[in-house]
Design a protein around this motif. Structure first.
Motif, mmCIF file in Angstrom:
data_model
loop_
_atom_site.group_PDB
_atom_site.id
_atom_site.type_symbol
_atom_site.label_atom_id
_atom_site.label_comp_id
_atom_site.label_asym_id
_atom_site.label_seq_id
_atom_site.Cartn_x
_atom_site.Cartn_y
_atom_site.Cartn_z
ATOM 1 N N LYS A 121 48.617 -16.363 1.061
ATOM 2 C CA LYS A 121 47.814 -17.452 0.492
ATOM 3 C C LYS A 121 47.744 -17.394 -1.034
ATOM 4 O O LYS A 121 46.722 -17.704 -1.649
ATOM 5 C CB LYS A 121 46.428 -17.473 1.108
ATOM 6 C CG LYS A 121 46.460 -17.731 2.602
ATOM 7 C CD LYS A 121 45.096 -17.874 3.178
ATOM 8 C CE LYS A 121 45.059 -18.188 4.646
ATOM 9 N NZ LYS A 121 46.103 -17.822 5.498
ATOM 10 N N THR A 123 49.227 -19.118 -4.177
ATOM 11 C CA THR A 123 49.917 -20.361 -4.503
ATOM 12 C C THR A 123 49.972 -20.541 -6.014
ATOM 13 O O THR A 123 49.059 -20.117 -6.736
ATOM 14 C CB THR A 123 49.185 -21.569 -3.877
ATOM 15 O OG1 THR A 123 47.828 -21.574 -4.315
ATOM 16 C CG2 THR A 123 49.207 -21.492 -2.354
ATOM 17 N N HIS A 136 38.978 -23.667 -15.683
ATOM 18 C CA HIS A 136 38.905 -22.755 -14.544
ATOM 19 C C HIS A 136 40.299 -22.382 -14.026
ATOM 20 O O HIS A 136 40.464 -21.348 -13.387
ATOM 21 C CB HIS A 136 38.090 -23.375 -13.409
ATOM 22 C CG HIS A 136 36.687 -23.699 -13.808
ATOM 23 N ND1 HIS A 136 35.746 -22.746 -14.088
ATOM 24 C CD2 HIS A 136 36.080 -24.891 -14.011
ATOM 25 C CE1 HIS A 136 34.614 -23.326 -14.427
ATOM 26 N NE2 HIS A 136 34.796 -24.634 -14.403
ATOM 27 N N LEU A 137 41.280 -23.241 -14.300
ATOM 28 C CA LEU A 137 42.640 -23.011 -13.813
ATOM 29 C C LEU A 137 43.654 -22.771 -14.928
ATOM 30 O O LEU A 137 44.724 -22.226 -14.671
ATOM 31 C CB LEU A 137 43.112 -24.212 -12.982
ATOM 32 C CG LEU A 137 42.290 -24.559 -11.743
ATOM 33 C CD1 LEU A 137 42.808 -25.850 -11.126
ATOM 34 C CD2 LEU A 137 42.338 -23.425 -10.741
ATOM 35 N N LEU A 162 46.813 -18.843 -7.712
ATOM 36 C CA LEU A 162 45.559 -18.779 -6.962
ATOM 37 C C LEU A 162 45.775 -17.909 -5.738
ATOM 38 O O LEU A 162 46.854 -17.921 -5.144
ATOM 39 C CB LEU A 162 45.152 -20.170 -6.449
ATOM 40 C CG LEU A 162 44.743 -21.225 -7.449
ATOM 41 C CD1 LEU A 162 44.592 -22.567 -6.740
ATOM 42 C CD2 LEU A 162 43.433 -20.840 -8.094
ATOM 43 N N ALA A 164 43.806 -17.731 -2.278
ATOM 44 C CA ALA A 164 42.728 -18.261 -1.439
ATOM 45 C C ALA A 164 41.642 -18.898 -2.303
ATOM 46 O O ALA A 164 40.478 -18.528 -2.241
ATOM 47 C CB ALA A 164 42.161 -17.185 -0.532
ATOM 48 N N GLU A 165 42.024 -19.815 -3.165
ATOM 49 C CA GLU A 165 41.116 -20.571 -4.030
ATOM 50 C C GLU A 165 40.503 -19.750 -5.171
ATOM 51 O O GLU A 165 39.622 -20.236 -5.865
ATOM 52 C CB GLU A 165 39.992 -21.210 -3.204
ATOM 53 C CG GLU A 165 40.463 -22.085 -2.066
ATOM 54 C CD GLU A 165 41.365 -23.223 -2.507
ATOM 55 O OE1 GLU A 165 41.087 -23.840 -3.550
ATOM 56 O OE2 GLU A 165 42.356 -23.493 -1.811
ATOM 57 N N ARG A 166 40.944 -18.528 -5.356
ATOM 58 C CA ARG A 166 40.453 -17.708 -6.471
ATOM 59 C C ARG A 166 41.598 -17.526 -7.466
ATOM 60 O O ARG A 166 42.721 -17.205 -7.082
ATOM 61 C CB ARG A 166 39.998 -16.356 -5.941
ATOM 62 C CG ARG A 166 39.409 -15.484 -7.008
ATOM 63 C CD ARG A 166 38.871 -14.221 -6.397
ATOM 64 N NE ARG A 166 38.334 -13.367 -7.432
ATOM 65 C CZ ARG A 166 37.793 -12.205 -7.223
ATOM 66 N NH1 ARG A 166 37.703 -11.746 -6.002
ATOM 67 N NH2 ARG A 166 37.341 -11.503 -8.212
#
Length: 179
Positions: A121, A123, A136-137, A162, A164-166
């Motif tokens: 996960k 990405t 944030h990104l 990222l 898992a969304e972190r």
């Protein structure tokens, strides 16, 4: 006739000897109630001890599980990287490889690596030119004059990732400066 004390009132309290039979009449009920309360107290104490022991066992099992997860968390990721290592070693073992073979091997190995990251996960963050800058990104390396609106991505210098969304690593970008 009996002599009576003239100061004594007709409603005088009974003497302790007179009160004893009345107390004895209620005593068995009090003893039974006291015994019932002691038994209930013992039951509740037993339930409390069992609940405390159960909570302690649950906490201990959770700590053991967390320790196992920490110890073996990287195991799945390491297993998914082993084919990448094998491919790199196989490519380096070829002594007389052509430039085309080296390129094809590197592309195949990159596909394996990206698949391994995807299974975990992980990405990529690849902002396109014109995307709104997201602190944030993205990490802005510089601001450059541009025809694009202010605070939009002009160019991506390095992909971010990222898990898992972190955010593992923000994308390095140049941003349009305000006019």
């Amino acid at each position: 006739m009996t002599s009576q004390d003239p100061n004594a009132s007709p409603t005088a309290e009974p003497t302790p000897a007179d009160a004893a039979p009345a107390a004895d009449a209620g005593t068995p009920d009090l003893h039974a109630e006291l015994e019932a309360l002691r038994q209930r107290n013992a039951e509740l104490n037993d339930q409390l001890l069992r609940a405390v022991a159960d909570a302690e066992n649950t906490r201990r099992r959770a700590e053991e599980e967390i320790a196992k997860v920490r110890k073996f968390a990287v195991e799945s990721f390491a297993e998914s990287l082993l084919p990448v290592v094998d491919s790199l070693e196989a490519g380096l073992a070829v002594q007389e490889a052509t430039l085309q073979q080296i390129r094809e091997g590197a592309e195949a190995t990159l596909k394996q690596l990206l698949a391994a990251l995807s299974r975990q996960k992980i990405t990529p963050i690849v902002p396109a030119a014109g995307d709104r800058f997201d602190p944030h990104l993205h990490q802005a390396i510089s601001m450059v004059p541009s025809d694009q609106p202010a605070n939009t991505v002009v160019a991506t210098l390095q992909k971010g990732y990222l898990m898992a969304e972190r955010v593992l690593r923000p994308a390095l970008v140049t941003v349009a400066a305000p006019k």
